[in-house]
Design an enzyme around this catalytic site. Sequence first.
Site, PDB file in Angstrom:
ATOM      1  N   TYR A 188       0.850  -1.198   0.000  1.00 49.22           N
ATOM      2  CA  TYR A 188       0.000   0.000   0.000  1.00 49.22           C
ATOM      3  C   TYR A 188       0.880   1.241   0.000  1.00 49.22           C
ATOM      4  O   TYR A 188       1.627   1.476   0.955  1.00 49.22           O
ATOM      5  CB  TYR A 188      -0.897  -0.051   1.236  1.00 49.22           C
ATOM      6  CG  TYR A 188      -1.860   1.097   1.426  1.00 49.22           C
ATOM      7  CD1 TYR A 188      -2.185   1.975   0.403  1.00 49.22           C
ATOM      8  CD2 TYR A 188      -2.466   1.291   2.667  1.00 49.22           C
ATOM      9  CE1 TYR A 188      -3.071   3.017   0.597  1.00 49.22           C
ATOM     10  CE2 TYR A 188      -3.366   2.326   2.874  1.00 49.22           C
ATOM     11  CZ  TYR A 188      -3.657   3.188   1.835  1.00 49.22           C
ATOM     12  OH  TYR A 188      -4.534   4.215   2.044  1.00 49.22           O
ATOM     13  N   LYS A 216      -1.624  -1.284  -3.974  1.00 47.30           N
ATOM     14  CA  LYS A 216      -2.664  -0.275  -3.842  1.00 47.30           C
ATOM     15  C   LYS A 216      -1.955   1.068  -3.975  1.00 47.30           C
ATOM     16  O   LYS A 216      -1.194   1.465  -3.092  1.00 47.30           O
ATOM     17  CB  LYS A 216      -3.386  -0.368  -2.499  1.00 47.30           C
ATOM     18  CG  LYS A 216      -4.442   0.718  -2.313  1.00 47.30           C
ATOM     19  CD  LYS A 216      -5.060   0.699  -0.922  1.00 47.30           C
ATOM     20  CE  LYS A 216      -6.061   1.844  -0.763  1.00 47.30           C
ATOM     21  NZ  LYS A 216      -6.614   1.922   0.606  1.00 47.30           N
TER      22      LYS A 216
END
Length: 359
Positions: A188, A216
């Site tokens: 992320y 992400k």
Amino acid sequence: MVSTCIKLCTLFPIDVQVGQGKSESKRWRPARAATMQDVHLPMRSFELKNRTQVDEIKKLRLITAIKTPYLPDGRFDLEAYDSLVNIQIVNGVEGVIVGGTTGEGQLMSWDEHIMLIGHTVNCFGDAIKVIGNTGSNSTREAIHATEQGFAVGMHAALHINPYYGKTSHEGLMLHFRSVLSMGPTIIYNVPGRTGQDIPPSVIKKLAESPNFAGVKECVGNDRVNEYTDNGMVVWSGNDDQCHDARWNYGARGVISVTSNLVPGLMHNLIFDGKDEALNKMLLPLMDWLFCEPNPIALNTALAQLGVIRPIFRLPYAHLPTEKRMQFCNIVRNIGRKNFIGNSDVQVLDDEDFILLGRY
């Protein structure tokens, strides 16, 4: 006790010299008993926790960063939580991030965090992929939480880069490699929260791991395009960019905040092909959700829709009246039927909200 020692010494011999009643080790060998598999055991934990193939995670298109609701005493409202997750499943959402930023994992003890991951797996693991946010700015904590998360059955882990203290690019690599070996992992990247970008040079090296599911990415669609051109799976971390990320830049899908509120419309946006009209209709809602740091607006919205109690764990607090009224207008413009819950949307008074400093 004697037989056990003999067995261990047989399995893991250590060279010794004997002289004058003392023994000295020629070279030290680390004990391996805890990591070696015993074929006589009825269950092999390494196989169990890695039963989810990384390709199953790579296929997910719509993942909701699910909200965690609370009771007046600050404990989790599991009844409301279960309802929220079930609504996601009914509307075709394929995965949930448990205890992420939106779910306020940063306000949880690790006991709470792992319990919620295990609860979600136990109740919904057959119907939706459960991705536990087990990241930390401490590598030691990230390793421990990830071990526990996979032990209670999560399908994949979400890992953020070390924040506040930050580290070098080499430190980033070593941090992520410490947890990648445990199971399917999504990296992320959100510099706005961590204060440090994970550069493509680091991501490309991490992608060599067989457990690397994808990224992400919150930097923007040019970065998304760079990764997808290199064959990597990317989920947009920005709801307001996810339509173009998906249909113009090759992103697999989105890890979404907005889908907490309108999962059906977000499903259409990600699954049904380009739809500029739908994207334009949803943009005011997406912009409103991030008028203050997430999850402040989402928590306010869910309370006004009557699907959770209006309870905040500080330091989060509800939006001011003007913003609460604005949300009601957005709901009317998009259509109440498209939002979760059955009650009419309402503007709550300040006195309706409970703000908890101890929980």
